[in-house]
Design a protein around this motif. Structure first.
Motif, PDB file in Angstrom:
ATOM      1  N   GLY A   1       0.808  -1.213   0.000  1.00  0.00           N
ATOM      2  CA  GLY A   1       0.000   0.000   0.000  1.00  0.00           C
ATOM      3  C   GLY A   1       0.838   1.259   0.000  1.00  0.00           C
ATOM      4  N   ILE A   2       1.885   1.287   0.806  1.00  0.00           N
ATOM      5  CA  ILE A   2       2.766   2.467   0.869  1.00  0.00           C
ATOM      6  C   ILE A   2       3.509   2.634  -0.450  1.00  0.00           C
ATOM      7  CG2 ILE A   2       4.773   3.472   2.017  1.00  0.00           C
ATOM      8  CD1 ILE A   2       3.820   1.991   4.580  1.00  0.00           C
ATOM      9  N   ARG A   3       3.993   1.524  -1.003  1.00  0.00           N
ATOM     10  CA  ARG A   3       4.705   1.597  -2.289  1.00  0.00           C
ATOM     11  C   ARG A   3       3.800   2.161  -3.376  1.00  0.00           C
ATOM     12  NH1 ARG A   3       6.656  -3.241  -2.480  1.00  0.00           N
ATOM     13  NH2 ARG A   3       4.905  -4.164  -3.641  1.00  0.00           N
ATOM     14  N   ALA A   4       2.536   1.777  -3.374  1.00  0.00           N
ATOM     15  CA  ALA A   4       1.591   2.286  -4.381  1.00  0.00           C
ATOM     16  C   ALA A   4       1.417   3.790  -4.249  1.00  0.00           C
ATOM     17  CB  ALA A   4       0.245   1.577  -4.238  1.00  0.00           C
ATOM     18  N   GLU A   5       1.370   4.306  -3.011  1.00  0.00           N
ATOM     19  CA  GLU A   5       1.255   5.752  -2.805  1.00  0.00           C
ATOM     20  C   GLU A   5       2.507   6.477  -3.290  1.00  0.00           C
ATOM     21  OE1 GLU A   5      -1.389   7.646  -1.686  1.00  0.00           O
ATOM     22  OE2 GLU A   5      -2.425   5.746  -2.038  1.00  0.00           O
ATOM     23  N   VAL A   6       3.657   5.929  -2.999  1.00  0.00           N
ATOM     24  CA  VAL A   6       4.916   6.544  -3.444  1.00  0.00           C
ATOM     25  C   VAL A   6       4.988   6.574  -4.965  1.00  0.00           C
ATOM     26  CG1 VAL A   6       7.429   6.289  -3.461  1.00  0.00           C
ATOM     27  CG2 VAL A   6       6.164   5.930  -1.332  1.00  0.00           C
ATOM     28  N   GLU A   7       4.565   5.497  -5.597  1.00  0.00           N
ATOM     29  CA  GLU A   7       4.610   5.409  -7.061  1.00  0.00           C
ATOM     30  C   GLU A   7       3.786   6.514  -7.707  1.00  0.00           C
ATOM     31  OE1 GLU A   7       6.134   3.312  -9.291  1.00  0.00           O
ATOM     32  OE2 GLU A   7       7.327   2.457  -7.654  1.00  0.00           O
ATOM     33  N   LYS A   8       2.696   6.917  -7.079  1.00  0.00           N
ATOM     34  CA  LYS A   8       1.833   7.954  -7.645  1.00  0.00           C
ATOM     35  C   LYS A   8       2.527   9.310  -7.721  1.00  0.00           C
ATOM     36  CE  LYS A   8      -2.352   5.713  -5.861  1.00  0.00           C
ATOM     37  NZ  LYS A   8      -3.440   5.803  -4.853  1.00  0.00           N
ATOM     38  N   LEU A   9       3.561   9.505  -6.935  1.00  0.00           N
ATOM     39  CA  LEU A   9       4.276  10.793  -6.945  1.00  0.00           C
ATOM     40  C   LEU A   9       5.354  10.851  -8.012  1.00  0.00           C
ATOM     41  CD1 LEU A   9       4.693  11.589  -3.132  1.00  0.00           C
ATOM     42  CD2 LEU A   9       2.924  12.353  -4.720  1.00  0.00           C
ATOM     43  N   LYS A  10       5.630   9.737  -8.675  1.00  0.00           N
ATOM     44  CA  LYS A  10       6.628   9.745  -9.746  1.00  0.00           C
ATOM     45  C   LYS A  10       6.168  10.681 -10.855  1.00  0.00           C
ATOM     46  CE  LYS A  10       9.042   5.364  -9.237  1.00  0.00           C
ATOM     47  NZ  LYS A  10       9.414   4.081  -9.882  1.00  0.00           N
ATOM     48  N   GLY A  11       7.095  11.471 -11.350  1.00  0.00           N
ATOM     49  CA  GLY A  11       6.749  12.446 -12.381  1.00  0.00           C
ATOM     50  C   GLY A  11       6.494  13.821 -11.823  1.00  0.00           C
ATOM     51  N   SER A  12       6.254  13.910 -10.523  1.00  0.00           N
ATOM     52  CA  SER A  12       6.127  15.225  -9.887  1.00  0.00           C
ATOM     53  C   SER A  12       7.528  15.682  -9.469  1.00  0.00           C
ATOM     54  CB  SER A  12       5.218  15.161  -8.659  1.00  0.00           C
ATOM     55  OG  SER A  12       5.882  14.533  -7.571  1.00  0.00           O
ATOM     56  N   ASP A  13       7.642  16.939  -9.098  1.00  0.00           N
ATOM     57  CA  ASP A  13       8.932  17.465  -8.629  1.00  0.00           C
ATOM     58  C   ASP A  13       9.063  17.393  -7.111  1.00  0.00           C
ATOM     59  OD1 ASP A  13       9.811  18.112 -11.178  1.00  0.00           O
ATOM     60  OD2 ASP A  13       8.912  20.110 -11.125  1.00  0.00           O
ATOM     61  N   VAL A  14       8.152  16.674  -6.467  1.00  0.00           N
ATOM     62  CA  VAL A  14       8.136  16.608  -5.009  1.00  0.00           C
ATOM     63  C   VAL A  14       9.046  15.481  -4.527  1.00  0.00           C
ATOM     64  CG1 VAL A  14       6.703  16.290  -2.959  1.00  0.00           C
ATOM     65  CG2 VAL A  14       5.788  17.498  -4.955  1.00  0.00           C
ATOM     66  N   VAL A  15       9.966  15.796  -3.624  1.00  0.00           N
ATOM     67  CA  VAL A  15      10.810  14.769  -3.018  1.00  0.00           C
ATOM     68  C   VAL A  15       9.950  13.995  -2.023  1.00  0.00           C
ATOM     69  CG1 VAL A  15      12.869  14.305  -1.635  1.00  0.00           C
ATOM     70  CG2 VAL A  15      12.865  16.202  -3.279  1.00  0.00           C
ATOM     71  N   PRO A  16       9.801  12.672  -2.204  1.00  0.00           N
ATOM     72  CA  PRO A  16       8.872  11.915  -1.362  1.00  0.00           C
ATOM     73  C   PRO A  16       9.499  11.397  -0.073  1.00  0.00           C
ATOM     74  CG  PRO A  16       9.702  10.496  -3.094  1.00  0.00           C
ATOM     75  CD  PRO A  16      10.333  11.854  -3.316  1.00  0.00           C
ATOM     76  N   GLY A  17       8.710  11.446   0.993  1.00  0.00           N
ATOM     77  CA  GLY A  17       9.071  10.831   2.260  1.00  0.00           C
ATOM     78  C   GLY A  17       7.869  10.082   2.794  1.00  0.00           C
ATOM     79  N   ILE A  18       8.118   9.106   3.661  1.00  0.00           N
ATOM     80  CA  ILE A  18       7.029   8.360   4.279  1.00  0.00           C
ATOM     81  C   ILE A  18       7.232   8.373   5.791  1.00  0.00           C
ATOM     82  CG2 ILE A  18       6.335   6.919   2.345  1.00  0.00           C
ATOM     83  CD1 ILE A  18       8.224   4.757   3.296  1.00  0.00           C
ATOM     84  N   ASN A  19       6.210   8.814   6.505  1.00  0.00           N
ATOM     85  CA  ASN A  19       6.248   8.878   7.958  1.00  0.00           C
ATOM     86  C   ASN A  19       5.734   7.550   8.507  1.00  0.00           C
ATOM     87  OD1 ASN A  19       4.574   9.494  10.614  1.00  0.00           O
ATOM     88  ND2 ASN A  19       6.212  11.007  10.500  1.00  0.00           N
ATOM     89  N   LEU A  20       6.581   6.891   9.308  1.00  0.00           N
ATOM     90  CA  LEU A  20       6.319   5.520   9.709  1.00  0.00           C
ATOM     91  C   LEU A  20       6.237   5.376  11.222  1.00  0.00           C
ATOM     92  CD1 LEU A  20       8.889   3.875   7.299  1.00  0.00           C
ATOM     93  CD2 LEU A  20       6.437   4.185   6.899  1.00  0.00           C
TER      94      LEU A  20
END
Length: 377
Positions: free
Chosen positions: A79-98
């Motif tokens: 589930g988390i990987r799917a959310e991260v994948e959706k940000l590909k192509g944006s200029d936003v550096v992704p982080g995940i709070n765990l």
């Protein structure tokens, strides 16, 4: 993105940050869709918080039953990987709070998702079910457990952030312990306190700092920047109107000044980066106790600044007060000798401040070059 790098010279997880504004996590709220709606005015975003092991997932269910929003996945990694994948192509550096208790759970997740995302350990949540589960604020008073999670993530060669709040522990000691453990970023909820905590942590470690809580006014944001923050983050006030206004104002300041988070001068309460603006130690002033606190003599301070400015534009300036731009003050401080020198050398004030930023970075590298030493963790 190169324009953004030239403006801010800011990287996170080896990725260019387009603006020093981040979105802080809010459980059940900050997913990829939420971020993409705001992507034009943020540089980084922390998705989540996500619960990743049995104890914290059960705590999430308790919170949901009490009326709080939560993210639930049958398979957290998927589930988390799917959310991260959706940000590909944006200029936003992704982080995940765990939110997790076991270092092995963090390492396993990193093995599944990879190193393209920042892993943020939640040492911030103050909800009792999470604290009882051994995460959130629990970790602020159990430093060994927190450092063990950091080390587990670093074995996976990832970029690690720690989200924490102030007022519960000795933040400087914790920051140094996290530095020793390998953390890259400290994300600080300042609560009702001001920039003093940012300055204290900036002077304790060379880690990247994100200031959080009520960062919705330009004055408050610039106050954090001038005392050591590299970025600010917003949560509940992260509406498009606020983000757009902050983004535009910060970019304008960066273009006009050259160093978007330039510190105040040391004599006005600046952090250690402001040694870049200090003159020679020829009189009683805040410089002397500052270098003494660094176990640095006057001669060592003089030698340091001469060495790191050698063969740079700051080496010149024979007609300035101390014979070199290395000793000159911030561009906002009136000085006809500095300004005449810059004009004669064909250097703009913006370029001068960028050089001072590089000088400040070199000084900080020298101060912290030996690492954190034997710090209890």
């Amino acid at each position: 993105m190169m324009e953004a790098y030239e403006r801010f010279e800011l990287l996170m997880n080896q990725q260019i940050v387009r603006t020093p504004i981040a979105l802080a996590s809010m459980a059940g709220v900050v997913d990829a869709g939420y971020v993409l709606q705001r992507a034009g005015h943020v540089g980084a975003a922390f998705l989540g918080g996500f619960s990743i092991d049995e104890e914290t997932i059960l705590a999430s269910h308790d919170l949901a039953e009490a009326g709080r929003t939560e993210f639930f996945f049958d398979d957290p990694a998927k589930g988390i990987r799917a959310e991260v994948e959706k940000l590909k192509g944006s200029d936003v550096v992704p982080g995940i709070n765990l939110r997790g208790r076991k270092p092995a759970a963090f390492a396993a997740l990193a093995d599944e998702i990879g190193d393209t995302v920042i892993y943020e350990i939640d040492a911030h949540c103050r909800q009792k079910p999470m604290i009882d589960a051994g995460t959130g604020e629990h970790l602020l008073t159990h430093h060994h457990d927190l450092c063990a999670i950091v080390r587990a993530l670093k074995t996976m060669d990832t970029c690690v952030s720690v989200k924490m709040r102030v007022g519960l522990t000795d933040e400087r000691a914790l920051a140094r312990a996290l530095w020793k453990a390998g953390a890259d970023i400290i994300h600080i909820d300042l609560m009702d306190l001001g920039h003093q905590k940012i300055r204290q942590i900036r002077n304790a470690v060379p880690l990247q700092i994100i200031a959080n809580n009520s960062m919705h006014s330009y004055d408050r944001v610039m106050d954090q920047f001038s005392h050591g923050a590299d970025l600010v983050s917003l949560a509940r006030r992260a509406d498009l109107h606020t983000l757009k206004g902050l983004d535009a104002a910060i970019r304008r300041y960066a273009d006009e000044v050259g160093w978007y988070n330039a510190p105040k001068q040391l004599c006005r309460g600046g952090d250690l980066r402001s040694l870049a603006f200090c003159c020679m130690p020829v009189k009683e002033c805040p410089l002397l106790p500052a270098i003494k606190g660094l176990d640095m003599t006057r001669d060592e301070y003089l030698t340091l600044k001469k060495r790191v400015t050698k063969e740079t534009v700051l080496e010149g300036g024979s007609h300035t007060c101390f014979g070199s731009l290395a000793w000159c003050c911030k561009s906002s401080t009136p000085c006809m000798f500095r300004d005449m020198t810059l004009q004669n050398l064909g250097i703009s004030k913006v370029a001068y401040m960028k050089e001072k930023r590089h000088l400040g970075q070199k000084i900080m590298e020298e101060i912290f070059h030996e690492g954190p030493g034997e710090i209890p963790c």
